[in-house]
Design a protein around this motif. Sequence first.
Motif, mmCIF file in Angstrom:
data_model
loop_
_atom_site.group_PDB
_atom_site.id
_atom_site.type_symbol
_atom_site.label_atom_id
_atom_site.label_comp_id
_atom_site.label_asym_id
_atom_site.label_seq_id
_atom_site.Cartn_x
_atom_site.Cartn_y
_atom_site.Cartn_z
ATOM 1 N N GLU A 2 0.807 -1.215 0.000
ATOM 2 C CA GLU A 2 0.000 0.000 0.000
ATOM 3 C C GLU A 2 0.846 1.273 0.000
ATOM 4 O OE1 GLU A 2 -2.710 -0.212 3.238
ATOM 5 O OE2 GLU A 2 -3.714 -2.007 2.453
ATOM 6 N N LEU A 3 2.166 1.140 0.215
ATOM 7 C CA LEU A 3 3.038 2.299 0.086
ATOM 8 C C LEU A 3 3.069 2.801 -1.356
ATOM 9 C CD1 LEU A 3 6.028 1.253 2.374
ATOM 10 C CD2 LEU A 3 4.163 2.842 2.892
ATOM 11 N N TYR A 4 2.698 1.925 -2.280
ATOM 12 C CA TYR A 4 2.549 2.356 -3.676
ATOM 13 C C TYR A 4 1.146 2.938 -3.838
ATOM 14 C CZ TYR A 4 2.427 2.283 -8.762
ATOM 15 O OH TYR A 4 2.321 2.644 -10.070
ATOM 16 N N PRO A 5 1.002 4.173 -4.340
ATOM 17 C CA PRO A 5 -0.301 4.849 -4.344
ATOM 18 C C PRO A 5 -1.413 4.056 -5.026
ATOM 19 C CG PRO A 5 1.437 6.398 -4.896
ATOM 20 C CD PRO A 5 2.073 5.044 -4.848
ATOM 21 N N GLY A 6 -1.084 3.333 -6.074
ATOM 22 C CA GLY A 6 -2.116 2.588 -6.798
ATOM 23 C C GLY A 6 -2.759 1.501 -5.936
ATOM 24 N N PHE A 7 -1.944 0.794 -5.131
ATOM 25 C CA PHE A 7 -2.472 -0.263 -4.270
ATOM 26 C C PHE A 7 -3.299 0.327 -3.125
ATOM 27 C CE2 PHE A 7 0.940 -2.610 -6.358
ATOM 28 C CZ PHE A 7 0.292 -3.812 -6.642
ATOM 29 N N ALA A 8 -2.845 1.462 -2.574
ATOM 30 C CA ALA A 8 -3.614 2.102 -1.507
ATOM 31 C C ALA A 8 -4.988 2.531 -2.021
ATOM 32 C CB ALA A 8 -2.848 3.300 -0.960
ATOM 33 N N LEU A 9 -5.020 3.096 -3.230
ATOM 34 C CA LEU A 9 -6.297 3.511 -3.821
ATOM 35 C C LEU A 9 -7.196 2.291 -4.041
ATOM 36 C CD1 LEU A 9 -8.118 5.667 -5.145
ATOM 37 C CD2 LEU A 9 -6.891 5.273 -7.286
ATOM 38 N N TYR A 10 -6.612 1.219 -4.555
ATOM 39 C CA TYR A 10 -7.403 0.008 -4.808
ATOM 40 C C TYR A 10 -7.970 -0.553 -3.502
ATOM 41 C CZ TYR A 10 -8.595 -4.771 -5.952
ATOM 42 O OH TYR A 10 -9.274 -5.962 -6.081
ATOM 43 N N GLY A 12 -8.672 1.091 -0.752
ATOM 44 C CA GLY A 12 -9.765 1.937 -0.289
ATOM 45 C C GLY A 12 -11.046 1.700 -1.072
ATOM 46 N N LEU A 13 -10.933 1.585 -2.400
ATOM 47 C CA LEU A 13 -12.123 1.325 -3.232
ATOM 48 C C LEU A 13 -12.721 -0.045 -2.918
ATOM 49 C CD1 LEU A 13 -10.875 2.720 -6.684
ATOM 50 C CD2 LEU A 13 -12.481 3.800 -5.098
ATOM 51 N N TYR A 14 -11.855 -1.011 -2.639
ATOM 52 C CA TYR A 14 -12.330 -2.365 -2.318
ATOM 53 C C TYR A 14 -13.140 -2.346 -1.018
ATOM 54 C CZ TYR A 14 -12.222 -7.176 -0.683
ATOM 55 O OH TYR A 14 -12.587 -8.410 -0.193
ATOM 56 N N GLU A 15 -12.620 -1.639 0.018
ATOM 57 C CA GLU A 15 -13.323 -1.579 1.297
ATOM 58 C C GLU A 15 -14.683 -0.891 1.149
ATOM 59 O OE1 GLU A 15 -12.537 -3.148 3.837
ATOM 60 O OE2 GLU A 15 -10.399 -3.582 3.648
ATOM 61 N N PHE A 21 -21.791 -3.444 -0.766
ATOM 62 C CA PHE A 21 -22.413 -4.735 -1.096
ATOM 63 C C PHE A 21 -23.153 -5.305 0.112
ATOM 64 C CE2 PHE A 21 -22.105 -9.394 -1.265
ATOM 65 C CZ PHE A 21 -22.814 -9.638 -2.437
ATOM 66 N N GLU A 22 -22.473 -5.227 1.284
ATOM 67 C CA GLU A 22 -23.109 -5.736 2.498
ATOM 68 C C GLU A 22 -24.333 -4.894 2.885
ATOM 69 O OE1 GLU A 22 -20.123 -5.833 5.436
ATOM 70 O OE2 GLU A 22 -18.913 -7.389 4.440
ATOM 71 N N MET A 43 -9.474 0.832 6.530
ATOM 72 C CA MET A 43 -9.708 2.082 5.806
ATOM 73 C C MET A 43 -8.932 3.255 6.412
ATOM 74 S SD MET A 43 -11.377 2.803 3.118
ATOM 75 C CE MET A 43 -11.936 4.226 2.178
ATOM 76 N N LYS A 44 -8.789 3.210 7.749
ATOM 77 C CA LYS A 44 -8.065 4.291 8.418
ATOM 78 C C LYS A 44 -6.607 4.338 7.962
ATOM 79 C CE LYS A 44 -6.976 5.946 13.095
ATOM 80 N NZ LYS A 44 -7.137 5.672 14.549
ATOM 81 N N GLU A 45 -5.969 3.168 7.881
ATOM 82 C CA GLU A 45 -4.584 3.115 7.438
ATOM 83 C C GLU A 45 -4.444 3.595 5.988
ATOM 84 O OE1 GLU A 45 -6.145 0.791 8.969
ATOM 85 O OE2 GLU A 45 -5.061 0.388 10.833
ATOM 86 N N VAL A 46 -5.435 3.234 5.171
ATOM 87 C CA VAL A 46 -5.399 3.660 3.758
ATOM 88 C C VAL A 46 -5.422 5.180 3.647
ATOM 89 C CG1 VAL A 46 -6.736 3.714 1.622
ATOM 90 C CG2 VAL A 46 -6.357 1.549 2.803
#
Length: 452
Positions: A2-10, A12-15, A21-22, A43-46
Amino acid sequence: MELYPGFALYRGLYELAQFSFEGNSSGASGMKWQNLSESTNGMKEVLIIMFAEWIVMLFAAFYIDQVLSSGSRKNPLFFLKGSQKKSPLQKLGTQMQVSKVFSQIEKPDVIQEKEKVEMLLLEPTINHAILCEDLKKVYPGRDGNADKFAVRGLFLSVPQGECFGMLGPNGAGKTSFINMMIGLTKPTSGTAFVQGLDIRTQMDEIYTTMGVCPQHDLLWENLTGREHLLFYGRLKNLRGSILTQAVEESLKGLNLFHGGVADKQVGKYSGGMKRRLSVAISLIGDPKVVYMDEPSSGLDPASRKSLWNVVKHAKQNRAIILTTHSMEEAEALCDRLGIFVNGSLQCVGNAKELKARYGGTYVFTLTTSSEHEKDVENMVQKLTPNANKIYHLSGTQKFELPKEDVRIADVFEAVDAAKRKFTVSAWGLVDTTLEDVFIKVASEAQTFDTLS
């Protein structure tokens, strides 16, 4: 990861998608602020990671832009030097490098003008109306663009009683030069003296002996022409009957007196009338130095002729610097001319000297029937083998004849001989015009600037 911006964004969107959905399946309202503290979603860490990365990436982008930008590339360790501006010595070094480049194309007349200025500056008192000493104006580059050199080391002397014409293409730096001389902008380096007063430190004193006709009319729409002249006359310390007389003479000289024009609001003036009023304002109060930036633009032929007469009369006891795009006006009014290209003076002299120096050819034109075109070429080749054909269309041909190779009498004799052999519909021999000189000098200077 998640230190890579793309993974952090993904992440957050996943959460957010999971909560959505729930929420749809259970009837809940999705993610709420209190859910950020839960250890199950992350989400807080993201959000913390993305906020920190935003700050880091902002500085990284700024650094990369400063170091790799093609327009204003900096040393990779520029941040260690702080945000201080260049020291005077650094600026002087840069200007000297620019001066060295442009000194390579200086003409003998420009060098002679420079030497003349340097000699005049050594005198105890400066008697010349205008002296420019290595005057420079540089506009700093922005958004990665290089610095713009509007005026490059100008040396110029204009004595009392002379009208100096400054010619040059649009963007050459003529108006930038005038703006420095009238105090609108300050020179980057160098200086100029007006009636012995330094434009850097004594501009308030210079204003009392100066008149200006700007390129664009600076007038009040609700005031009349007479009120404008009264206002500017008072600024020049004119009072009472002297002021009234000066206003009347200015209005008569520029054809603004008759027909009630003087007492009309300027908002009802035509463009040419506004231009004439601007010229009248520049001359009121008997200024010793006058700057006219394209004064005749927008004038009809009769008004232009009247303006020329006013300028000719005015230059008898004052120095005038005049910029124009009209070669006819330059020849009619100016005692000396300077052609200004890319911020530097390319040549200086009167119209006759410039024509002799840069116009070494006659233009010979002859029109005949198509079958005799070859005979015309043979005739011109006999006059001079160095002739150059510059135009050919349907029996009409134009040739450039070097002045040192032909005499005018020889051309007349050759044409008379040709008339006895075939029909000559029309012919002419034209000397070099000032317009030809201007185009030649400007194109040569711009070609050098492109190559350098």
